[in-house]
Motif scaffolding. Structure first.
Motif, PDB file in Angstrom:
ATOM      1  N   ASP A  94      44.905  26.514  -0.490  1.00  0.00           N
ATOM      2  CA  ASP A  94      45.024  27.944  -0.219  1.00  0.00           C
ATOM      3  C   ASP A  94      43.785  28.408   0.551  1.00  0.00           C
ATOM      4  OD1 ASP A  94      45.449  30.641  -0.124  1.00  0.00           O
ATOM      5  OD2 ASP A  94      45.275  30.981  -2.298  1.00  0.00           O
ATOM      6  N   ARG A  95      43.901  28.519   1.857  1.00  0.00           N
ATOM      7  CA  ARG A  95      42.757  28.868   2.692  1.00  0.00           C
ATOM      8  C   ARG A  95      42.157  30.209   2.302  1.00  0.00           C
ATOM      9  NH1 ARG A  95      41.695  32.012   7.004  1.00  0.00           N
ATOM     10  NH2 ARG A  95      40.160  31.285   8.555  1.00  0.00           N
ATOM     11  N   GLU A  96      42.993  31.184   1.983  1.00  0.00           N
ATOM     12  CA  GLU A  96      42.501  32.539   1.717  1.00  0.00           C
ATOM     13  C   GLU A  96      41.656  32.623   0.455  1.00  0.00           C
ATOM     14  OE1 GLU A  96      42.761  34.791   4.061  1.00  0.00           O
ATOM     15  OE2 GLU A  96      43.760  33.159   5.137  1.00  0.00           O
ATOM     16  N   SER A  97      41.810  31.670  -0.443  1.00  0.00           N
ATOM     17  CA  SER A  97      41.041  31.698  -1.698  1.00  0.00           C
ATOM     18  C   SER A  97      39.667  31.061  -1.540  1.00  0.00           C
ATOM     19  CB  SER A  97      41.816  30.971  -2.802  1.00  0.00           C
ATOM     20  OG  SER A  97      41.902  29.582  -2.516  1.00  0.00           O
ATOM     21  N   LEU A  98      39.396  30.492  -0.376  1.00  0.00           N
ATOM     22  CA  LEU A  98      38.124  29.791  -0.145  1.00  0.00           C
ATOM     23  C   LEU A  98      37.009  30.771   0.207  1.00  0.00           C
ATOM     24  CD1 LEU A  98      39.457  26.846   2.087  1.00  0.00           C
ATOM     25  CD2 LEU A  98      39.034  26.802  -0.382  1.00  0.00           C
ATOM     26  N   SER A  99      35.771  30.348  -0.009  1.00  0.00           N
ATOM     27  CA  SER A  99      34.617  31.128   0.441  1.00  0.00           C
ATOM     28  C   SER A  99      34.563  31.115   1.952  1.00  0.00           C
ATOM     29  CB  SER A  99      33.329  30.516  -0.128  1.00  0.00           C
ATOM     30  OG  SER A  99      33.111  29.233   0.441  1.00  0.00           O
ATOM     31  N   ASP A 100      33.789  32.028   2.534  1.00  0.00           N
ATOM     32  CA  ASP A 100      33.666  32.075   3.997  1.00  0.00           C
ATOM     33  C   ASP A 100      33.191  30.744   4.560  1.00  0.00           C
ATOM     34  OD1 ASP A 100      34.505  34.669   4.017  1.00  0.00           O
ATOM     35  OD2 ASP A 100      32.504  35.541   4.246  1.00  0.00           O
ATOM     36  N   LYS A 101      32.224  30.137   3.864  1.00  0.00           N
ATOM     37  CA  LYS A 101      31.666  28.863   4.322  1.00  0.00           C
ATOM     38  C   LYS A 101      32.726  27.761   4.300  1.00  0.00           C
ATOM     39  CE  LYS A 101      28.104  25.504   3.064  1.00  0.00           C
ATOM     40  NZ  LYS A 101      27.049  25.172   2.077  1.00  0.00           N
ATOM     41  N   ASP A 102      33.482  27.690   3.188  1.00  0.00           N
ATOM     42  CA  ASP A 102      34.513  26.657   3.075  1.00  0.00           C
ATOM     43  C   ASP A 102      35.688  26.938   4.010  1.00  0.00           C
ATOM     44  OD1 ASP A 102      33.029  25.337   1.207  1.00  0.00           O
ATOM     45  OD2 ASP A 102      34.161  26.032  -0.534  1.00  0.00           O
ATOM     46  N   ARG A 103      35.950  28.205   4.277  1.00  0.00           N
ATOM     47  CA  ARG A 103      37.036  28.563   5.188  1.00  0.00           C
ATOM     48  C   ARG A 103      36.701  28.089   6.613  1.00  0.00           C
ATOM     49  NH1 ARG A 103      37.824  34.391   4.400  1.00  0.00           N
ATOM     50  NH2 ARG A 103      38.441  33.739   2.313  1.00  0.00           N
ATOM     51  N   LEU A 104      35.427  28.207   6.983  1.00  0.00           N
ATOM     52  CA  LEU A 104      35.011  27.717   8.297  1.00  0.00           C
ATOM     53  C   LEU A 104      35.194  26.202   8.375  1.00  0.00           C
ATOM     54  CD1 LEU A 104      33.708  28.031  11.078  1.00  0.00           C
ATOM     55  CD2 LEU A 104      31.457  27.956   9.970  1.00  0.00           C
ATOM     56  N   SER A 105      34.787  25.496   7.337  1.00  0.00           N
ATOM     57  CA  SER A 105      34.962  24.040   7.312  1.00  0.00           C
ATOM     58  C   SER A 105      36.448  23.683   7.355  1.00  0.00           C
ATOM     59  CB  SER A 105      34.315  23.442   6.057  1.00  0.00           C
ATOM     60  OG  SER A 105      32.916  23.638   6.065  1.00  0.00           O
ATOM     61  N   TYR A 106      37.266  24.452   6.653  1.00  0.00           N
ATOM     62  CA  TYR A 106      38.715  24.233   6.659  1.00  0.00           C
ATOM     63  C   TYR A 106      39.253  24.360   8.089  1.00  0.00           C
ATOM     64  CZ  TYR A 106      43.714  25.129   5.710  1.00  0.00           C
ATOM     65  OH  TYR A 106      45.089  25.077   5.695  1.00  0.00           O
ATOM     66  N   ASP A 107      38.847  25.408   8.782  1.00  0.00           N
ATOM     67  CA  ASP A 107      39.352  25.651  10.138  1.00  0.00           C
ATOM     68  C   ASP A 107      38.947  24.537  11.103  1.00  0.00           C
ATOM     69  OD1 ASP A 107      40.482  27.971   9.225  1.00  0.00           O
ATOM     70  OD2 ASP A 107      38.925  29.297  10.023  1.00  0.00           O
ATOM     71  N   ILE A 108      37.717  24.063  10.948  1.00  0.00           N
ATOM     72  CA  ILE A 108      37.246  22.980  11.824  1.00  0.00           C
ATOM     73  C   ILE A 108      38.033  21.697  11.547  1.00  0.00           C
ATOM     74  CG2 ILE A 108      35.269  21.549  12.475  1.00  0.00           C
ATOM     75  CD1 ILE A 108      33.487  23.969  11.595  1.00  0.00           C
ATOM     76  N   MET A 109      38.187  21.374  10.259  1.00  0.00           N
ATOM     77  CA  MET A 109      38.942  20.179   9.895  1.00  0.00           C
ATOM     78  C   MET A 109      40.407  20.296  10.310  1.00  0.00           C
ATOM     79  SD  MET A 109      38.960  17.138   8.536  1.00  0.00           S
ATOM     80  CE  MET A 109      37.585  16.860   7.400  1.00  0.00           C
ATOM     81  N   GLU A 110      40.978  21.495  10.175  1.00  0.00           N
ATOM     82  CA  GLU A 110      42.368  21.704  10.568  1.00  0.00           C
ATOM     83  C   GLU A 110      42.539  21.438  12.066  1.00  0.00           C
ATOM     84  OE1 GLU A 110      45.817  25.050   9.873  1.00  0.00           O
ATOM     85  OE2 GLU A 110      43.867  25.753  10.597  1.00  0.00           O
ATOM     86  N   TRP A 111      41.616  21.952  12.869  1.00  0.00           N
ATOM     87  CA  TRP A 111      41.702  21.737  14.304  1.00  0.00           C
ATOM     88  C   TRP A 111      41.576  20.245  14.621  1.00  0.00           C
ATOM     89  CZ3 TRP A 111      40.344  19.792  18.863  1.00  0.00           C
ATOM     90  CH2 TRP A 111      40.771  20.449  20.022  1.00  0.00           C
ATOM     91  N   PHE A 112      40.610  19.602  13.989  1.00  0.00           N
ATOM     92  CA  PHE A 112      40.349  18.185  14.265  1.00  0.00           C
ATOM     93  C   PHE A 112      41.537  17.306  13.882  1.00  0.00           C
ATOM     94  CE2 PHE A 112      38.724  14.056  12.681  1.00  0.00           C
ATOM     95  CZ  PHE A 112      38.254  13.549  13.878  1.00  0.00           C
ATOM     96  N   LEU A 113      42.062  17.489  12.678  1.00  0.00           N
ATOM     97  CA  LEU A 113      43.184  16.662  12.235  1.00  0.00           C
ATOM     98  C   LEU A 113      44.451  16.980  13.025  1.00  0.00           C
ATOM     99  CD1 LEU A 113      42.710  16.624   8.343  1.00  0.00           C
ATOM    100  CD2 LEU A 113      42.193  14.799   9.969  1.00  0.00           C
ATOM    101  N   GLY A 114      44.681  18.280  13.283  1.00  0.00           N
ATOM    102  CA  GLY A 114      45.859  18.663  14.062  1.00  0.00           C
ATOM    103  C   GLY A 114      45.824  18.075  15.459  1.00  0.00           C
ATOM    104  N   ASP A 115      44.653  18.090  16.070  1.00  0.00           N
ATOM    105  CA  ASP A 115      44.491  17.507  17.401  1.00  0.00           C
ATOM    106  C   ASP A 115      44.728  15.999  17.352  1.00  0.00           C
ATOM    107  OD1 ASP A 115      43.372  17.542  20.250  1.00  0.00           O
ATOM    108  OD2 ASP A 115      41.980  16.179  19.253  1.00  0.00           O
ATOM    109  N   SER A 116      44.249  15.347  16.297  1.00  0.00           N
ATOM    110  CA  SER A 116      44.428  13.899  16.157  1.00  0.00           C
ATOM    111  C   SER A 116      45.902  13.543  15.975  1.00  0.00           C
ATOM    112  CB  SER A 116      43.615  13.374  14.971  1.00  0.00           C
ATOM    113  OG  SER A 116      42.238  13.621  15.148  1.00  0.00           O
ATOM    114  N   VAL A 117      46.612  14.359  15.205  1.00  0.00           N
ATOM    115  CA  VAL A 117      48.043  14.128  15.006  1.00  0.00           C
ATOM    116  C   VAL A 117      48.785  14.240  16.340  1.00  0.00           C
ATOM    117  CG1 VAL A 117      50.161  15.061  13.975  1.00  0.00           C
ATOM    118  CG2 VAL A 117      48.090  14.797  12.579  1.00  0.00           C
ATOM    119  N   GLU A 118      48.457  15.284  17.104  1.00  0.00           N
ATOM    120  CA  GLU A 118      49.102  15.458  18.398  1.00  0.00           C
ATOM    121  C   GLU A 118      48.766  14.296  19.339  1.00  0.00           C
ATOM    122  OE1 GLU A 118      49.621  18.771  21.982  1.00  0.00           O
ATOM    123  OE2 GLU A 118      48.292  19.193  20.288  1.00  0.00           O
ATOM    124  N   GLY A 119      47.524  13.852  19.289  1.00  0.00           N
ATOM    125  CA  GLY A 119      47.110  12.740  20.128  1.00  0.00           C
ATOM    126  C   GLY A 119      47.820  11.446  19.786  1.00  0.00           C
ATOM    127  N   GLY A 120      48.267  11.318  18.528  1.00  0.00           N
ATOM    128  CA  GLY A 120      48.986  10.121  18.123  1.00  0.00           C
ATOM    129  C   GLY A 120      50.264   9.895  18.905  1.00  0.00           C
TER     130      GLY A 120
END
Length: 600
Positions: A94-120
């Protein structure tokens, strides 16, 4: 009492094992544990990365230093499936329940993994062995630059790795054959250059090979290993080169000889299956934006015109008022004996010393621009001669995370540099460019490991170009000629936008791209050919530099406008550097939050 201690210790160990099993195989409750798991599972699959970052050695774990990365198609398929699973697990939090710091890390990881999936989807849309990279030059470079030899165990592991070259080359050959069946075949010039590189490599006697010389050089520094044992190790190294390394190269040499008649002349990825969609993915991957090829092409055209105008202004100031265009004048200045080195080995040593002097001077001149500085040291080294013909002009390798290896600014000395080009390159690769940003990112505390090591090309290369711009703005270049060197460097990056999209979107030929670069940069033909051929085998990558720089400059102006007199350049740099590498869209969101917070 002893029994109680034993049972309590056993219980703690059992609980630790259960926790590790849950961490590695089930969804962790704490999202930060999930972040660490993603990186841990990734690193454990790539022993060469573990050797480079050196985080396990302090725990007495060394077994990874005798292994090479798995390059088989089966492994790659498993990696794609693993990343897809991790992406789905991330989205279950649940992204919305995360702290601001963890939400930023979530967004970065989401972009990275999503990009990797597309690259596959495009896992075979590449040339895994080419004139720039591949096992044929990356493995020797890895062994020389990253496999440390400080003990007898390290030396034995080095030899074990040499014996595994054949397996690695066979795995790569498998991938090339799969691509061949899909009609994804390298351009003819790639095949010819790789063949020449590999054939030259195995023509060298084993005792003169860089892999042997590297072992010999590093053993000489180890007094704790007796001369007799050192001699035995060197004999085993020579045998491994003859019996395992050279036969490994023969595997790919024979493969490329067979491919040569099929080498293609069309060099753009539009020629590949679903090539247009693949290129748009690459532009998104490298620039971390939604910019189209047409938009990037047009940005490039405008930047080329602007920068050439600035160059003309400086040339006029220096007294070059003839009717020649700026490029012709830059070419002539590049040949001026005032700015060139004699083509000797002594000059090559002097170039390395001069680069170090530039770095030291700049480092002592930026205290009013930065609060934060890297702890890791920076050294200047020569790119190994066997790589010089196809390697870029320079590149940077970061320090190890345990501090045992400094950051390395590697310089190609096949062709000696023009003196007025050197300051901008040292700033870009060194301080306050790549070394500043990457070493600081590795040293950041209280954030997930992945944010300390993950690269986003537009951010990383954008920062290095921004560092050059900053030095230009703050008058850190030593004279007008070195300022010309900077503008020539900036022009080079702007031309890249035009050429990359020209080749892969507008269907330019290799010859058209070379002609455009010669006409618009002032670079010599040898350098231009190397660069254009780089863009052909690394489509999209060259667009990240200028796009990243322009976005950092745009964000700086946005903060300046919002804060007015309260704007502090040091705080802005703190914000960018302490965030670590991120997609540009997310960097913009970080800056917006900073403005909002400061405005309160």
């Amino acid at each position: 009492m002893r029994e109680l201690v034993f049972w309590v210790g056993s219980l703690i160990l059992a609980l630790l094992i259960i926790w590790l099993i849950r961490l590695l195989y089930f969804k962790p409750v704490n999202i930060n544990h999930f972040f660490e798991r993603v990186m841990l599972k990734f690193a454990l699959r790539y022993p060469e990365i573990l050797t480079m970052i050196r985080v396990l050695e302090k725990f007495g774990i060394y077994s990874h230093n005798k292994k090479l990365n798995n390059l088989s198609d089966k492994f790659i398929q498993k990696e794609i499936k693993r990343i897809e699973r991790e992406f789905q697990i991330l989205k279950s939090y649940d992204r919305e329940s995360l702290s601001d710091k963890d939400r930023l890390s979530y967004d970065i990881m989401e972009w990275f993994l999503g990009d990797s999936v597309e690259g596959g989807k495009y896992k075979y849309h590449s040339y895994p062995v080419n004139q720039l990279f591949g096992v044929q030059n990356q493995l020797p470079s890895f062994m020389v630059s990253f496999h440390q030899i400080n003990t007898l165990r390290d030396a034995k592991h080095y030899i074990i790795r040499l014996k595994k070259f054949k397996k690695a080359f066979m795995e790569v050959e498998e991938g090339i054959e799969i691509r061949e069946k899909k009609n994804i075949i390298p351009p003819l010039f790639v095949i010819e250059k790789v063949l020449m590189e590999m054939e030259n490599f195995i023509m060298t006697p084993a005792e003169e090979n860089i892999l042997y010389k590297n072992m010999e050089k590093k053993l000489k520094k180890l007094n704790k290993i007796s001369p007799k044992v050192q001699e035995e190790l060197l004999e085993k190294t020579k045998k491994a080169i003859k019996d395992d390394v050279y036969p490994a190269y023969e595997i790919l040499i024979n493969c490329f000889k067979r491919l040569k008649p099929k080498g293609v002349k069309d060099v753009g990825v539009w020629n590949l299956p679903n090539g247009d969609q693949y290129y748009q993915y690459l532009l998104k991957h490298y620039t971390t934006t939604e910019l189209t090829a047409e938009e990037i092409y047009n940005i490039g055209i405008k930047e080329v015109e602007r920068i050439q105008g600035e160059i003309k202004d400086i040339l006029t100031r220096l007294g070059y008022n003839d009717n020649k265009n700026v490029v012709e004048t830059l070419v002539e200045l590049g040949k001026d004996e005032r700015f060139t080195y004699p083509d000797t080995e002594e000059s090559r040593e002097q170039v390395l010393l001069d680069y170090q002097k530039i770095i030291d001077r700049i480092d002592s001149s930026i205290s009013d621009l930065f609060n934060i500085r890297p702890k890791g040291k920076l050294v200047v080294e020569r790119i190994p001669p066997f790589k010089e013909k196809t390697a870029p002009g320079a590149y940077y390798n970061p320090p190890s995370m345990d501090g045992s290896r400094p950051g390395i600014f590697s310089v190609n000395l096949l062709k000696l540099p023009v003196k007025w080009d050197m300051e901008s390159l040292a700033i870009h690769e060194g301080i306050p460019g790549h070394h500043f940003q990457i070493a600081i990112q590795q040293e950041l505390k209280n954030m997930p490991t992945f944010r300390r090591v993950i690269p986003f090309t537009a951010y990383v290369e954008g920062w290095a170009l921004y560092a050059e711009k900053l030095a230009y703005e703050k008058d850190l270049f030593s004279d007008d000629y070195s300022k010309l060197g900077y503008l020539k460097s900036e022009l080079f990056r702007a031309v890249r936008l035009v050429i990359d999209t020209g080749i892969h979107y507008k269907k330019w030929t290799r010859e058209q791209a070379i002609e455009y670069m010669l006409e618009n940069t002032g670079l010599d033909e040898t350098s231009v050919v190397i660069e254009v051929e780089r863009y052909i085998v690394m489509p999209g990558q060259a667009t990240a530099y200028k796009i990243g720089e322009l976005e950092i400059l745009r964000l700086r102006e946005k903060v300046k406008k919002a804060l007015g007199e309260d704007f502090d350049i040091k705080q802005f740099h703190d914000l960018i550097l302490k965030t670590g590498a991120v997609p540009l869209k997310i960097l913009g969101e970080v800056v917006d939050k900073y403005i909002e917070k400061r405005a309160c």
